[in-house]
Enzyme design. Structure first.
Site, PDB file in Angstrom:
ATOM      1  N   GLU A  77      14.269 -40.608  -1.127  1.00 21.13           N
ATOM      2  CA  GLU A  77      14.463 -39.952  -2.466  1.00 21.13           C
ATOM      3  C   GLU A  77      16.168 -39.474  -2.773  1.00 21.13           C
ATOM      4  O   GLU A  77      16.584 -40.153  -3.634  1.00 21.13           O
ATOM      5  CB  GLU A  77      14.335 -38.740  -2.858  1.00 21.13           C
ATOM      6  CG  GLU A  77      13.287 -39.014  -3.421  1.00 21.13           C
ATOM      7  CD  GLU A  77      11.739 -38.926  -2.503  1.00 21.13           C
ATOM      8  OE1 GLU A  77      12.029 -38.969  -0.836  1.00 21.13           O
ATOM      9  OE2 GLU A  77      10.467 -38.622  -2.158  1.00 21.13           O
TER      10      GLU A  77
ATOM     11  N   ALA B  31       6.584 -42.325  -5.739  1.00 19.78           N
ATOM     12  CA  ALA B  31       5.974 -42.061  -6.834  1.00 19.78           C
ATOM     13  C   ALA B  31       6.704 -43.425  -8.047  1.00 19.78           C
ATOM     14  O   ALA B  31       6.835 -44.507  -7.216  1.00 19.78           O
ATOM     15  CB  ALA B  31       7.108 -41.198  -7.443  1.00 19.78           C
TER      16      ALA B  31
ATOM     17  N   GLU C  11       4.846 -37.842   1.165  1.00 19.80           N
ATOM     18  CA  GLU C  11       4.565 -36.698   0.603  1.00 19.80           C
ATOM     19  C   GLU C  11       2.776 -36.134   0.581  1.00 19.80           C
ATOM     20  O   GLU C  11       2.698 -35.140   0.213  1.00 19.80           O
ATOM     21  CB  GLU C  11       5.404 -36.107  -0.602  1.00 19.80           C
ATOM     22  CG  GLU C  11       6.845 -36.048  -0.287  1.00 19.80           C
ATOM     23  CD  GLU C  11       7.732 -35.721  -1.706  1.00 19.80           C
ATOM     24  OE1 GLU C  11       7.216 -36.591  -2.122  1.00 19.80           O
ATOM     25  OE2 GLU C  11       7.812 -34.769  -2.281  1.00 19.80           O
TER      26      GLU C  11
ATOM     27  N   GLY D  42       6.595 -39.589  -2.971  1.00 18.57           N
ATOM     28  CA  GLY D  42       5.909 -40.205  -3.062  1.00 18.57           C
ATOM     29  C   GLY D  42       4.513 -40.244  -2.311  1.00 18.57           C
ATOM     30  O   GLY D  42       3.260 -39.209  -1.752  1.00 18.57           O
TER      31      GLY D  42
HETATM   32  N1  COA Z   1       7.763 -47.486  -7.659  1.00 19.57           N
HETATM   33  C1  COA Z   1       7.154 -48.888  -8.221  1.00 19.57           C
HETATM   34  N2  COA Z   1       7.672 -50.027  -8.140  1.00 19.57           N
HETATM   35  C2  COA Z   1       7.829 -50.309  -6.831  1.00 19.57           C
HETATM   36  C3  COA Z   1       7.581 -48.830  -5.691  1.00 19.57           C
HETATM   37  C4  COA Z   1       7.511 -48.280  -6.641  1.00 19.57           C
HETATM   38  N3  COA Z   1       8.149 -46.365  -5.416  1.00 19.57           N
HETATM   39  N4  COA Z   1       8.224 -49.267  -4.407  1.00 19.57           N
HETATM   40  C5  COA Z   1       7.887 -50.842  -4.206  1.00 19.57           C
HETATM   41  N5  COA Z   1       7.646 -51.078  -5.979  1.00 19.57           N
HETATM   42  C6  COA Z   1       7.464 -52.983  -6.604  1.00 19.57           C
HETATM   43  C7  COA Z   1       9.062 -53.602  -6.936  1.00 19.57           C
HETATM   44  O1  COA Z   1       9.099 -53.169  -8.074  1.00 19.57           O
HETATM   45  C8  COA Z   1       7.945 -54.907  -6.662  1.00 19.57           C
HETATM   46  O2  COA Z   1       7.454 -55.124  -7.436  1.00 19.57           O
HETATM   47  P1  COA Z   1       7.742 -56.226  -8.882  1.00 19.57           P
HETATM   48  O3  COA Z   1       6.694 -57.910  -7.625  1.00 19.57           O
HETATM   49  O4  COA Z   1       6.976 -56.281 -10.285  1.00 19.57           O
HETATM   50  O5  COA Z   1       9.319 -56.903  -8.608  1.00 19.57           O
HETATM   51  C9  COA Z   1       6.713 -54.469  -5.871  1.00 19.57           C
HETATM   52  O6  COA Z   1       6.648 -53.788  -5.840  1.00 19.57           O
HETATM   53  C10 COA Z   1       6.883 -55.030  -4.461  1.00 19.57           C
HETATM   54  O7  COA Z   1       8.313 -54.368  -3.500  1.00 19.57           O
HETATM   55  P2  COA Z   1       9.224 -54.948  -3.292  1.00 19.57           P
HETATM   56  O8  COA Z   1      10.372 -54.690  -3.164  1.00 19.57           O
HETATM   57  O9  COA Z   1      10.042 -56.352  -4.154  1.00 19.57           O
HETATM   58  O10 COA Z   1       8.852 -55.375  -1.668  1.00 19.57           O
HETATM   59  P3  COA Z   1       9.929 -55.735  -0.534  1.00 19.57           P
HETATM   60  O11 COA Z   1       8.694 -55.443   0.574  1.00 19.57           O
HETATM   61  O12 COA Z   1      10.799 -56.344   0.027  1.00 19.57           O
HETATM   62  O13 COA Z   1      10.095 -54.310   0.671  1.00 19.57           O
HETATM   63  C11 COA Z   1       9.596 -51.722   0.038  1.00 19.57           C
HETATM   64  C12 COA Z   1       9.271 -52.936   0.260  1.00 19.57           C
HETATM   65  C13 COA Z   1       8.962 -50.517   0.228  1.00 19.57           C
HETATM   66  C14 COA Z   1      11.280 -51.691   1.048  1.00 19.57           C
HETATM   67  C15 COA Z   1      10.261 -51.493  -1.706  1.00 19.57           C
HETATM   68  O14 COA Z   1       9.442 -51.532  -2.224  1.00 19.57           O
HETATM   69  C16 COA Z   1      11.346 -50.572  -1.486  1.00 19.57           C
HETATM   70  O15 COA Z   1      12.202 -49.813  -0.902  1.00 19.57           O
HETATM   71  N6  COA Z   1      10.702 -48.930  -2.408  1.00 19.57           N
HETATM   72  C17 COA Z   1      10.681 -48.054  -3.242  1.00 19.57           C
HETATM   73  C18 COA Z   1      10.467 -47.111  -2.174  1.00 19.57           C
HETATM   74  C19 COA Z   1      10.694 -46.027  -2.525  1.00 19.57           C
HETATM   75  O16 COA Z   1      12.114 -44.845  -3.289  1.00 19.57           O
HETATM   76  N7  COA Z   1      10.067 -44.796  -2.895  1.00 19.57           N
HETATM   77  C20 COA Z   1      10.397 -43.439  -3.554  1.00 19.57           C
HETATM   78  C21 COA Z   1      10.581 -42.982  -4.698  1.00 19.57           C
HETATM   79  S1  COA Z   1      10.435 -41.388  -5.371  1.00 19.57           S
END
Ligand code: COA
Length: 261
Positions: free
Chosen positions: A138, A69, A118, A115
């Site tokens: 989460e 999400a 999910e 999400g």
């Molecule tokens: N919600 C909002 N934005 C998200 C996102 C999320 N769930 N997952 C990634 N993004 C965004 C990042 O903020 C970033 O945006 P920006 O370039 O404007 O800063 C962009 O997507 C790229 O992500 P980034 O974190 O820079 O890539 P990465 O390769 O370093 O890491 C992940 C990849 C997937 C490990 C990392 O993005 C992450 O941990 N995401 C969240 C996962 C999460 O907690 N999901 C559950 C949500 S309920």
């Protein structure tokens, strides 16, 4: 006629399959409200359209299926808003997929987190690319899964493994997900759609009414009230100190510290 113009989705109809690609690659296809609304619309239309037999959900780009999400959208939510987020998402998208009378396959092409996983779990079958990474992180945000993850994962891989998966929030490889029974198949990235189409070709050769009946009967084996408990527990996390620390840390690109006083 199916609408094919969306802001956050790409729709392609090939034969009797509707391919829905979530298209926010710069945000790793994170599910914001507008994407969820569009998914509701596109899936409902595809389920109504007689010429469509099956739906495939995937993410744009090579890096991510759906990374969860959209954290930036809910970072200031309180418990009530958290509850609405989970219950609306579940009823408008996740339950619609779960209960669909046409087969819906997730082609998991990269990160399937929170999400995003999910969403794949709500689908009837999951085919993963070898490069996919799956997780329910989460608890790192001071939250719990809110789109059916605690229920569907437990039903799929069992209580003990689901406990470890959700309580550690660790990401696993596609091969490990296959060992756990979390995904049905793992293939090379370039084979993902081929394998998905092969599966659908087999299902398409069967009686459509029998396929619909089988999905309904299999789903009936799993009905329970756990989804409401999940929405309650999910919403209670919003606005707490731990939630603020977890979500704040993600947005500030640092590690959360849940023990600080
Ligand atoms: N919600 C909002 N934005 C998200 C996102 C999320 N769930 N997952 C990634 N993004 C965004 C990042 O903020 C970033 O945006 P920006 O370039 O404007 O800063 C962009 O997507 C790229 O992500 P980034 O974190 O820079 O890539 P990465 O390769 O370093 O890491 C992940 C990849 C997937 C490990 C990392 O993005 C992450 O941990 N995401 C969240 C996962 C999460 O907690 N999901 C559950 C949500 S309920």
């Amino acid at each position: 006629m199916i609408q094919t113009e969306y802001k956050n989705l790409m729709i392609a109809i090939e034969g009797s399959t509707c391919f829905i690609t979530i298209n926010r690659a710069d945000k790793l296809n994170a599910l914001n409200k507008s994407t969820l609304n569009e998914l509701h619309h596109a899936i409902t239309m595809a389920l109504r359209e007689e010429s469509i037999f099956a739906i495939v959900l995937t993410g744009s780009g090579t890096k991510s299926f759906v990374a969860g999400a959209d954290i930036s959208e809910f970072s200031n939510y309180d418990a009530e808003e958290g509850k609405a987020l989970a219950s609306e998402g579940q009823s408008k998208v996740f339950d619609v997929i779960h209960n669909a009378h046409k087969p819906i396959i997730a082609a998991v092409n990269g990160y399937a987190l929170g999400g995003g996983l999910e969403l794949a779990l709500a689908c009837h079958i999951r085919v993963a690319s070898k490069t996919a990474k799956l997780g329910l992180p989460e608890v790192s945000l001071g939250l719990i899964p809110g789109y059916g993850g605690t229920q569907r994962l437990t039903q799929l891989i069992g209580r003990g493994l689901a406990m470890e998966f959700i309580l550690t929030g660790e990401m696993i490889s596609a091969d490990r997900a296959y060992e756990l029974g979390l995904v049905n198949h793992v293939v090379a990235p370039e084979e993902l759609m081929k394998k998905t189409n092969e599966l659908l070709d087999t299902i398409k050769s069967k009686s459509p009414k029998a396929v619909a009946g089988a999905i309904k009967a299999i789903n009936a084996s799993q009905s329970n009230s756990g989804y409401e408990t999940e929405i309650e527990e999910f919403s209670k996390r919003f606005g707490t100190d731990e939630f603020k620390e977890g979500v704040g840390a993600f947005l500030e690109k640092r590690k959360p510290d849940f023990n600080k006083k």
